[in-house]
Scaffold this motif. Structure first.
Motif, short mmCIF file in Angstrom:
data_model
loop_
_atom_site.label_atom_id
_atom_site.label_comp_id
_atom_site.label_asym_id
_atom_site.label_seq_id
_atom_site.Cartn_x
_atom_site.Cartn_y
_atom_site.Cartn_z
N LEU A 170 17.42 -6.44 -5.92
CA LEU A 170 17.64 -5.32 -6.85
C LEU A 170 18.20 -4.14 -6.07
N GLU A 171 19.32 -3.60 -6.55
CA GLU A 171 19.82 -2.31 -6.08
C GLU A 171 19.32 -1.26 -7.06
N TRP A 172 18.42 -0.38 -6.59
CA TRP A 172 17.79 0.62 -7.45
C TRP A 172 18.27 1.99 -7.01
N THR A 173 19.00 2.66 -7.87
CA THR A 173 19.44 4.03 -7.62
C THR A 173 19.03 4.89 -8.81
N ALA A 174 19.24 6.18 -8.68
CA ALA A 174 18.92 7.08 -9.79
C ALA A 174 19.83 6.82 -10.99
N GLY A 175 20.96 6.17 -10.75
CA GLY A 175 21.90 5.95 -11.84
C GLY A 175 21.92 4.55 -12.40
N GLU A 176 21.57 3.53 -11.57
CA GLU A 176 21.73 2.15 -12.00
C GLU A 176 20.64 1.25 -11.49
N LEU A 177 20.48 0.12 -12.18
CA LEU A 177 19.65 -1.00 -11.74
C LEU A 177 20.55 -2.23 -11.75
N ARG A 199 0.82 -1.21 0.00
CA ARG A 199 0.00 0.00 0.00
C ARG A 199 0.86 1.27 0.00
N ARG A 200 2.13 1.12 0.28
CA ARG A 200 3.02 2.27 0.25
C ARG A 200 3.97 2.17 -0.93
N ASN A 201 4.50 3.32 -1.35
CA ASN A 201 5.48 3.38 -2.43
C ASN A 201 6.89 3.48 -1.87
N PHE A 202 7.85 3.08 -2.69
CA PHE A 202 9.26 3.19 -2.34
C PHE A 202 10.01 3.83 -3.50
N GLN A 203 11.06 4.53 -3.18
CA GLN A 203 11.91 5.12 -4.22
C GLN A 203 13.37 4.91 -3.84
N TYR A 204 14.04 4.06 -4.58
CA TYR A 204 15.45 3.75 -4.45
C TYR A 204 15.74 2.93 -3.17
N GLY A 205 16.79 2.14 -3.25
CA GLY A 205 17.21 1.28 -2.14
C GLY A 205 17.58 -0.09 -2.66
N TYR A 206 17.84 -0.97 -1.71
CA TYR A 206 18.10 -2.37 -2.05
C TYR A 206 16.88 -3.19 -1.63
N PHE A 207 16.27 -3.88 -2.60
CA PHE A 207 15.05 -4.65 -2.41
C PHE A 207 15.39 -6.14 -2.54
N GLU A 208 14.93 -6.93 -1.59
CA GLU A 208 15.15 -8.37 -1.72
C GLU A 208 13.93 -9.14 -1.24
N CYS A 209 13.72 -10.29 -1.86
CA CYS A 209 12.61 -11.17 -1.50
C CYS A 209 13.12 -12.60 -1.52
N ARG A 210 12.79 -13.34 -0.49
CA ARG A 210 13.17 -14.76 -0.40
C ARG A 210 11.92 -15.59 -0.68
N TYR A 211 11.96 -16.34 -1.79
CA TYR A 211 10.79 -17.13 -2.13
C TYR A 211 11.19 -18.34 -2.96
#
Length: 844
Positions: A782-789, A685-697
């Protein structure tokens, strides 16, 4: 050397520090000695400088600030202590009209990189490269911007670049002005030495003192040492700080001081000896160098960088202290103490090898060779079936112990490639393999017989076996014949850690109650077994850990040894005979059990860094899915409740199942919403902008399923002011072994070669033929920054792209779908599910 000419520095060396905490200690248990300075070159002014070695011409080179500060002096020598050094042609940048400061040179592959400060408006850190250290090519643009989130006039200076092999990255440290007259030590990271991350702060005294000049970082063992100059500014000495993180030092606890000294560099010569250079200044004359003697519990003269090659021989299964011992050993490998050559089994239980590999994989070493005896050894299961628990919950490509090669083959291969008299073998199980190794014949790996190979390659054998002064112990009686064979004929020293050493060193309680440790096989094993064994309710005996501890640290602060003979009868009864002529040694604990337990358990609690991705980041948000109901989940997540005409299934809330700390997105063969299949999809329900995202599945276990973790701008949000509407598919996983990463631009359209209009997308697939992603959990990141994915699998980078349009906030999305391009769709899909363990978002 006169005693008064040495500067003695007290280092704070806390021997027991949690691996996850960079905090300092107030205890002092080590000393650095800095010897008498040697004048290398007489000159009134040679300030900030750099020292490097050229492999081809076999010379040492120094570049440094000279008077006028518009040129660098260039000196060379055949050895670090040669006097005097030879002055080469001075070196300037560009027109030689602007001031330049603080060069630092590092070598990467066949290129030398010089980082330096250009004193201009604004002040900038720049770079030049060379192949020979005489001819330089300059980068036209500065490496770091002149402004950042802290100030518009950054004034970076005094760069130093450090290679952190543990995190597989370069780190640049520099003095940085945070605000007016507020100086800090900043750092940036890079993978290629050219593109650097935004400045972060690693040392901030929160005052206006500018005395944070010439930062220099050295790593020894588990610790990073930060050297700072001009303390106090402007003419002060050198302070040294210590941390277990390269990204943070506690400003309140300098562990040592050198006074007077300025702009030190710590240099190692070709023999591994340490030296400290000293620049000139108002109070100091001439360019000097002095030897450093470290007394920090590691080998002298820097030999700690020569990691101990280790082979672990374990009966992985019957007892669970093997799991603690293996965690301890991996911690030592992560800390730079050891190199694990192989992990071999003396137990042929079918789950031993898969579980052992699962542990190695968790600690980011999935390819460590594993072997087991093929006949004549015990097949022992585990308490509370902990081997089965590990196999069910952690990735491993080995499915049965029968799949791995013979332990003797693994031994011979590992030893044949090792340096002479270097390998330490640690045995924490039966001695089956060791006897077989001694009796082995020459083969394709070595022309030596087994006993000759051991004599040539093994430094010593450390075994958890026996009980002293007399006893009858499990590892001995498990294979009495092999025990007698090994103990009688082993050609190098044997050190015994008897059952009495580890019996009252109780560990495990801190581990199982550490909330920050999750999805950890060591914690899972101890948590599963300890509560069901009455004698272990206050902790499990650390029998095996003491053998590993001695193999790594030797006697140290915790042990002493006694020389003698280990005598063994045919029934497995042992006695001990003290003798100065004996070829055996036994370990005796010389401290209290509680202190030893703390030391061991801190290392058992080690959490490996996934290439530094989550470590040293702040956890911004996470969902561990500890809900009692779907209704609770849907307070945090939204779910699709409608048909999906572009795929084979509709998706509904009822297909989301919550329980036991996971969420299942279930596929069902049912006609609903006009489609023959149903599944589930949900998003935060919330948004995110930039950071390191991980999911274990883990995936649903049939073809035709699409198991996804992704980010996508919401359709209800307005068109982004910067960038485009986008979708980043961190993974669209297709059973059994396919990963798909996609970057979609939903704002624009292009005309494809077939004449059809479509949205631009950038797709890459990865196939892992030996991995079934439905059988074990894996971490997709995923490492998401303004410069790279940057895309990751289990902490390892698999794809890197420039970020051209993904700049807007977006929710995290999880979905299961049935689609034709994911493989054949059959009725076997019914009841399968994508199972999610957690989602986490980190930010620096």
């Amino acid at each position: 050397m006169k005693i008064y000419s040495r500067i003695t520095l007290l280092l704070i060396l806390l021997f027991v520090v949690p691996a996850y905490c960079p905090a300092q200690s107030s205890d002092t248990s080590g000393i650095i000695e800095v010897g008498e300075p040697i004048t290398l070159y007489k000159i009134p002014y040679l300030n900030d400088h750099t020292v490097t070695y050229h492999e081809k011409d076999a010379k040492w080179h120094v570049y440094g600030i000279m008077e006028g500060e518009k040129k660098f002096i260039h000196l060379t020598a055949d050895s670090l202590t040669q006097t005097p050094w030879v002055r080469e042609e001075d070196f300037c940048v560009g027109s030689c009209e602007k001031e330049i400061w603080a060069p630092h040179i590092i070598r990467h592959e066949d290129t030398y990189y010089m980082f330096y400060t250009m004193i201009s408006a604004p002040r900038e850190i720049r770079c030049a490269t060379s192949k020979d250290l005489f001819h330089w090519e300059h980068f036209p643009e500065p490496l770091l911007a002149s402004s950042n989130e802290y100030t518009n006039d950054q004034k970076n200076k005094d760069p130093m670049v450090f290679r952190d092999n543990d995190r597989n990255q370069w780190i640049m440290y520099y003095s940085m002005m945070k605000d007016k007259e507020h100086w800090v030590v900043g750092y940036s990271t890079s993978n290629d030495l050219i593109k650097w991350s935004k400045p972060q702060i690693c040392f901030d005294e929160n005052n206006t003192s500018p005395g944070v000049e010439s930062p220099f970082v050295v790593k020894r063992g588990e610790y990073y040492y930060l050297f700072l100059s001009a303390r106090p500014w402007p003419q002060g000495g050198q302070d040294i700080f210590r941390s277990q993180s390269p990204y943070f030092w506690d400003t309140h606890h300098p562990i040592a001081r050198i006074d007077p000294w300025h702009a030190a560099e710590v240099i190692r010569d070709r023999d591994g000896e340490y030296y400290l250079t000293r620049a000139t200044g108002t109070l100091l004359k001439n360019f000097c160098i002095a030897p450093i003697y470290w007394h920090d519990g590691l080998n002298l003269h820097g030999m700690e960088d020569k990691k101990i090659p280790v082979i672990l021989d374990t009966d992985f299964g019957p007892d669970y202290d093997d799991a603690g011992a293996l965690a301890f050993l991996h911690c030592m490998a992560d800390s730079g103490y050891v190199n694990i050559l192989a992990t071999v089994l003396s137990n042929r239980h079918e789950r031993s090898a898969p579980s052992l590999q699962a542990f190695n994989t968790y600690f980011n070493r999935p390819d460590i060779p594993i072997g087991s005896p093929k006949a004549g050894s015990m097949k022992a299961g585990s308490w509370e079936n902990w081997l089965d628990t590990i196999c069910a919950n952690y990735p491993h490509s080995i499915q049965s112990t029968d799949e791995v090669p013979d332990a003797v083959t693994v031994y011979r291969q590992s030893l044949a490639h090792a340096e002479d008299n270097s390998v330490v073998i640690i045995s924490i199980g039966f001695l089956t393999n060791l006897c077989a190794l001694l009796e082995s014949a020459p083969d394709g790996y070595s022309k030596l017989s087994g006993i000759e190979l051991v004599r040539a390659k093994v430094k010593h054998l450390v075994i958890m076996a026996g009980e002293f002064p007399t006893g009858k112990e499990w590892n001995i009686i498990g294979d009495c014949k092999a025990s007698n064979c090994t103990i009688d004929h082993w050609p190098t020293p044997i050190i015994f850690s008897g059952a009495e050493v580890g019996r009252n060193i109780k560990t495990g309680l801190k581990l199982i109650h550490a909330d920050y440790i999750r999805n950890n096989p060591v914690k899972d094993v101890y948590g599963l077994v300890m509560g069901k064994v009455e004698r272990d309710k206050y902790g499990r005996s650390s029998y095996d850990q003491t053998a590993v501890m001695y193999a790594v640290y030797g006697e140290g602060d915790y042990f002493k040894t006694e020389r003698g003979r280990f005598l063994l009868d045919a029934n497995g009864n042992n006695t001990w005979e003290c003798s100065e002529q004996g070829k055996h040694f036994r370990i005796i604990l010389k401290t209290n059990e509680s202190d030893a337990a703390d030391f061991i358990e801190e290392r058992m609690m080690h959490v490996p860094a996934a290439n530094g991705l989550a470590q040293d980041r702040k956890l911004l948000w996470s969902d561990e899915f500890d809900y009692d109901s779907r209704e609770e989940l849907l307070l945090v997540w939204e779910a699709q409740n409608a048909p999906s005409t572009h795929i084979v299934c509709s998706r509904w809330e009822e297909n989301i199942e919550v329980g036991n700390g996971t969420v299942k997105l279930v596929n069902r063969k049912e006609n609903r919403g006009g489609q023959e299949w149903t599944s589930a999809s949900m998003w935060t329900r919330r948004n995110f902008q930039y950071g390191y995202f991980e999911c274990r599945y883990r995936y649903a276990s049939q073809t035709g399923t699409n198991n996804s973790f992704w980010l996508m701008t919401r359709s209800r949000d307005p068109e982004p002011k910067a960038g485009k509407r986008f979708e980043i598919d961190i993974n669209e996983g297709h059973y059994p072994h396919e990963i798909n990463t996609n970057i979609h631009n939903w704002s624009d359209t292009i005309v494809a070669p077939d004449g059809k209009k479509r949205h631009p997308d950038f797709h890459r697939s990865f196939m892992y033929e030996k991995t079934d992603f439905s059988k074990e959990y894996h971490i997709f990141g995923l490492e998401w920054t303004a410069g790279e994915l940057v895309f990751y699998l289990d902490g390892k980078e698999i794809r890197r792209e420039k970020n051209n349009f993904c700049f807007s906030p977006a929710p995290v999305m999880l979905s299961e779908a049935i689609i034709s391009w994911a493989g054949k769709i059959t009725d076997n899909i019914d009841g399968t599910y994508m199972e999610i363990d957690y989602v986490r978002v980190y930010r620096k």
